[in-house]
Write an enzyme that holds these catalytic residues in place. Structure first.
Site, PDB file in Angstrom:
ATOM      1  CB  SER A 122      -0.924   0.003   1.218  1.00  0.00           C
ATOM      2  OG  SER A 122      -0.160  -0.087   2.403  1.00  0.00           O
ATOM      3  CG  ASN A 168      -3.396  -3.996  13.700  1.00  0.00           C
ATOM      4  OD1 ASN A 168      -2.904  -3.992  12.569  1.00  0.00           O
ATOM      5  ND2 ASN A 168      -3.843  -5.098  14.286  1.00  0.00           N
ATOM      6  CG  HIS A 185     -40.841  25.126  -7.627  1.00  0.00           C
ATOM      7  ND1 HIS A 185     -41.134  23.848  -7.223  1.00  0.00           N
ATOM      8  CD2 HIS A 185     -41.370  25.938  -6.675  1.00  0.00           C
ATOM      9  CE1 HIS A 185     -41.818  23.880  -6.081  1.00  0.00           C
ATOM     10  NE2 HIS A 185     -41.968  25.134  -5.735  1.00  0.00           N
ATOM     11  CB  SER A 208     -15.515  24.561 -28.509  1.00  0.00           C
ATOM     12  OG  SER A 208     -15.674  23.624 -29.544  1.00  0.00           O
ATOM     13  CE  LYS A 254     -20.290  26.404 -26.404  1.00  0.00           C
ATOM     14  NZ  LYS A 254     -20.425  24.939 -26.489  1.00  0.00           N
ATOM     15  CD  GLU A 298     -19.604  22.562 -18.000  1.00  0.00           C
ATOM     16  OE1 GLU A 298     -20.557  22.185 -18.673  1.00  0.00           O
ATOM     17  OE2 GLU A 298     -18.502  22.864 -18.502  1.00  0.00           O
ATOM     18  CD  GLN A 321      -2.856  -2.256   2.742  1.00  0.00           C
ATOM     19  OE1 GLN A 321      -2.110  -2.650   3.626  1.00  0.00           O
ATOM     20  NE2 GLN A 321      -2.803  -2.713   1.514  1.00  0.00           N
ATOM     21  CE  LYS A 323      -3.510   3.215   4.790  1.00  0.00           C
ATOM     22  NZ  LYS A 323      -4.287   2.488   5.815  1.00  0.00           N
TER      23      LYS A 323
HETATM   24  N1  ARG Z   1      -0.742  -1.199   5.586  1.00  0.00           N
HETATM   25  C1  ARG Z   1      -1.636  -1.716   6.586  1.00  0.00           C
HETATM   26  C2  ARG Z   1      -2.863  -0.810   6.695  1.00  0.00           C
HETATM   27  O1  ARG Z   1      -2.815   0.306   6.342  1.00  0.00           O
HETATM   28  C3  ARG Z   1      -0.924  -1.781   7.874  1.00  0.00           C
HETATM   29  C4  ARG Z   1      -1.562  -2.633   8.905  1.00  0.00           C
HETATM   30  C5  ARG Z   1      -1.205  -4.008   8.732  1.00  0.00           C
HETATM   31  N2  ARG Z   1      -1.625  -4.775   9.862  1.00  0.00           N
HETATM   32  C6  ARG Z   1      -1.764  -6.081   9.768  1.00  0.00           C
HETATM   33  N3  ARG Z   1      -2.199  -6.671  10.808  1.00  0.00           N
HETATM   34  N4  ARG Z   1      -1.499  -6.709   8.661  1.00  0.00           N
HETATM   35  O2  ARG Z   1      -3.914  -1.231   7.123  1.00  0.00           O
END
Ligand code: ARG
Length: 467
Positions: free
Chosen positions: A22, A109, A155, A276, A282, A289, A321, A324
């Protein structure tokens, strides 16, 4: 080498590793990650869980890593899985065994949950600042149009005359509630989950409140399971972003409409207009928009995260995960759109003459006549019916209310006096409004003064907090 691989006979398959990495997303959290780690180390030192010297070495190296990342010297490698692993491995590379003490009494975590909360705190402050800036732009425009009368719509049909300033001030009020919602969310976001460890807490003598204090947070998320598994504050923030975007989309829609040739109430600056590739004449309102269209991303993020969290058993699950992606998308889009709306609006010319020309032909003063009859003690329903007959006559004869003769008025109701004619101007319609928060100059001026005082004061407070 992963942080957890000693119990396995094989290392994670490349495809699986790439799929689960990630860092391309959470790499954005490096500052929050380092701030959180530093506070954690300071707490471990104070509690004598790690030695002063080890702690000092870790703190110094973490700052160096921050610099390396900022300068682009430490490349984000997906093999490192996530930003937390990347920083920890780099730490060990730099200071060896001592670096391996950083993760004492901590799990990814609670670490991730903390980084996310620090990020939300920072971004909420930015969102508030951008919302305030847009409110100021709206206020400047309102001050410039204290005297411009427009037709108000319901309206999308002409309803009653309004001061244009009043229309703009309505958006300031909406955005004010958005700021209140952001501040409220900030209270809940600004709490530390650190020390919850993986889910159950830790046998080591950590001081959770101390870490929270070091990070300037207003307490801890007490229940360790809750601390690592909740994402409701994040959902709340994305909801607020969605409401902000909904507000911006309404303003954008009005700007698109008003800039059309049919309305011609607003003209965008060339620097905020597009052409355009095919039709040379235009001048398109693409920016407005796009702001209207980008609402889709933010609503999408809200439903994305709600869906991820639905029915997830406690505590942490890897599904989380994905949070984000949605958080960053919603926050970044909302910030951009707040900024762009402010820029676009400040460069938009509103055409007083055009606004006022459209007041002429309409029948939007008929409510004045109803109120007139009510003042003559005619029950409202009856008065409405009488004026309905006046309107019908005007429509039949293609006349304005002021063009019907006094005789014709009297034929419909003897209660009409000659004094009705002085009520039949947009100006008197606006100025005769008496109720609190109405569109009369007096009430609008009161609102302008209120917002001037409030906005100037609040912007100073935000800037002070940031410095
Ligand atoms: N990259 C993971 C996340 O954002 C980190 C947490 C991973 N924890 C685990 N128990 N595998 O959630």
């Amino acid at each position: 080498m992963a942080l957890w691989d000693s119990r396995f006979k094989k290392s994670l398959d490349e495809v699986a590793l790439k799929f689960s990495a990630s860092i391309d997303i959470d790499g954005k959290l490096f500052n929050e990650e380092i701030d959180g780690s530093k506070a954690h180390v300071q707490m471990l030192m104070k509690q004598k869980i790690i030695s002063f010297n080890d702690g000092k070495a870790i703190l110094k190296a973490l700052e160096e890593i921050r610099k390396e990342i900022s300068l682009g010297k430490l490349k984000y490698d997906w093999r490192k899985e996530d930003i937390h692993t990347l920083i920890e491995e780099r730490l060990v590379e730099k200071i060896g065994e001592r670096g391996k003490r950083l993760h004492t009494a901590r799990s990814r975590n609670d670490q991730v949950a903390l980084a996310e909360r620090l990020y939300m705190r920072k971004e909420i402050t930015r969102l508030i600042k951008l919302t305030r800036a847009l409110q100021k732009t709206l206020l400047n425009k309102a001050e410039r149009h204290k005297d411009t009368i427009i037709s108000g719509y319901t309206h999308l049909q002409r309803a009653q005359p309004l001061l244009f300033a009043h229309h703009l001030l309505a958006y300031i009020s909406m955005l004010e509630r958005d700021v209140e919602r952001l501040n409220d969310c900030l209270k809940r976001a600004n709490k530390s989950p650190l020390g919850a460890a993986a889910l159950a807490g830790t046998t080591l003598p950590v001081d959770r409140k101390y870490t929270a204090k070091l990070l300037g947070m207003n307490g801890v998320v007490e229940n360790s399971l809750d601390a690592v598994s909740d994402r409701d504050v994040m959902i709340e923030l994305i909801s607020v972003c969605s409401i902000i975007m909904m507000h911006l989309s309404r303003l954008s829609e009005e700007l698109v409409l008003w800039s059309s040739q049919e309305f011609s109430f607003a003209a965008f600056d060339d620097s905020f207009s597009t052409g355009s590739s095919l039709m040379p004449q235009k001048k398109n309102p693409d920016i407005a928009e796009l702001i209207r269209g980008k609402v889709g991303r933010v609503y999408g993020s809200l439903f994305g995260l709600l869906t991820i969290m639905k029915a997830l058993p406690l505590a942490y699950n890897r599904d989380m995960q994905e949070d984000k992606v949605h958080l960053f998308e919603a926050v970044d889009t909302t910030k951009d759109c707040l900024h762009l709306t402010s820029e676009l609006l400040s460069r938009t010319h509103f055409n007083k003459e055009r606004f006022e020309k459209e007041l002429d032909g309409g029948l939007l003063l008929s409510t004045e006549l109803v109120d007139y009859l009510v003042r003559k003690k005619i029950p409202f329903r009856k008065a409405h019916n009488i004026v309905g007959q006046v309107v019908a006559k005007c429509v039949d004869q293609n006349k304005k209310l002021s063009e019907l003769s006094f005789k014709e008025y009297q034929k419909i109701s003897p209660k009409f006096g000659k004094d009705i004619f002085k009520l039949l101007t947009s100006r008197s319609s606006v100025e005769n409004k008496k109720s609190l928060g109405s569109t009369s100059s007096k009430e609008v001026e009161k609102q302008i003064q209120f917002w001037k005082k409030k906005l100037n004061k609040l912007v100073i407070r935000i800037e002070k907090r940031r410095s």
